[in-house]
Design an enzyme around this catalytic site. Structure first.
Site, PDB file in Angstrom:
ATOM      1  N   ASP A 147       0.810  -1.287   0.049  1.00 46.92           N
ATOM      2  CA  ASP A 147      -0.040   0.178  -0.076  1.00 46.92           C
ATOM      3  C   ASP A 147       0.940   1.200  -0.017  1.00 46.92           C
ATOM      4  O   ASP A 147       2.021   1.295   0.711  1.00 46.92           O
ATOM      5  CB  ASP A 147      -0.947  -0.054   1.184  1.00 46.92           C
ATOM      6  CG  ASP A 147      -1.922  -0.914   1.085  1.00 46.92           C
ATOM      7  OD1 ASP A 147      -2.340  -1.327   0.144  1.00 46.92           O
ATOM      8  OD2 ASP A 147      -2.350  -1.587   2.401  1.00 46.92           O
ATOM      9  N   ASP A 181      -7.129  -1.298  -4.399  1.00 41.40           N
ATOM     10  CA  ASP A 181      -8.333  -1.126  -3.500  1.00 41.40           C
ATOM     11  C   ASP A 181      -9.202  -0.029  -4.270  1.00 41.40           C
ATOM     12  O   ASP A 181     -10.355   0.031  -4.175  1.00 41.40           O
ATOM     13  CB  ASP A 181      -7.483  -0.454  -2.208  1.00 41.40           C
ATOM     14  CG  ASP A 181      -6.735  -1.506  -1.692  1.00 41.40           C
ATOM     15  OD1 ASP A 181      -7.202  -2.833  -1.623  1.00 41.40           O
ATOM     16  OD2 ASP A 181      -5.972  -0.972  -0.767  1.00 41.40           O
TER      17      ASP A 181
END
EC number: 3.4.23.36
Length: 216
Positions: A147, A181
């Site tokens: 991330d 995401d």
């Protein structure tokens, strides 16, 4: 292949952007390292997520394995559903939204399935190495998801009269996420917003098709 071109192209584009961004971050940044893109409101901040989207976790080794297997089953189901929708000529906007969700889910599965096998461990003091001599940092399906997108748009303090969190500092938007995401979130959001429109148009198209058959 009619009807498959746009969904497949969208999936390939999302996967390329997602994986290229993750590979670059993994090879060029240490855990916790960050740099500013748009001042203090948009940063690239490298973390690794052992669990679900937006930094949420699903505890333990078996929890991680369960989550990875669940993701694979879900992607297979979404992929089959996508094929069915294209074949049966569902609303094109709806199909593209499902393609976004499929691409995002597949992008994170790639991290979980393979990154632990092909990368050395990322730490606050050391960048990862691709295909290290001693092997990767973990086994198949136990890898961490990379991330890096961080948007701390608002910093503030809850008023003292605010229930539970009165007087505490808050930050919006706190979660750190990735392109995969984002694709999932956008796909789900658009389906929720335009759900009635998608299925209304589909119903009208089917009625029109039935009318043409009846006239013949």
């Amino acid at each position: 292949m009619k009807g498959y071109t746009k969904p497949v192209l969208l999936i390939v584009i999302i996967l390329l952007i997602d994986q290229v961004s993750k590979l670059w971050v993994k090879l060029n940044m240490t855990i916790g390292q960050e740099f500013k893109v748009l001042g203090d409101k948009f940063l690239i901040h490298f973390i690794e997520n052992p669990g679900m989207a937006y930094g949420m976790e699903f505890g333990g080794e078996y929890g991680k394995l369960f989550l990875s297997v669940f993701r694979i089953i879900a992607v297979i189901g979404i992929g089959y559903g996508l094929h069915y929708m294209v074949k049966n000529k569902y609303n094109r906007g709806f199909i593209l939204n499902v393609a976004l969700i499929f691409a995002g889910a597949l992008g994170n599965i790639i991290d979980s399935a393979f990154y632990g096998m092909i990368f050395s461990e990322s730490t606050p003091y050391q960048k990862a190495v691709l295909f290290p001599e001693g092997g990767g940092y973990t086994t198949f399906l136990h890898g961490y998801v990379v991330d890096m997108l961080y948007f701390p748009l608002i910093d503030g303090t809850f008023p003292t009269w605010f229930p539970i969190w009165g007087g505490e500092e808050f930050k919006f938007f706190r979660p750190i996420f990735n392109v995969a995401d984002s694709a999932i979130s956008v796909g789900v959001f658009l389906i929720l917003i335009f759900n009635n429109r998608y299925f209304k148009e589909e119903h009208q198209e089917k009625q029109s098709a039935h009318s043409e058959v009846a006239e013949d």
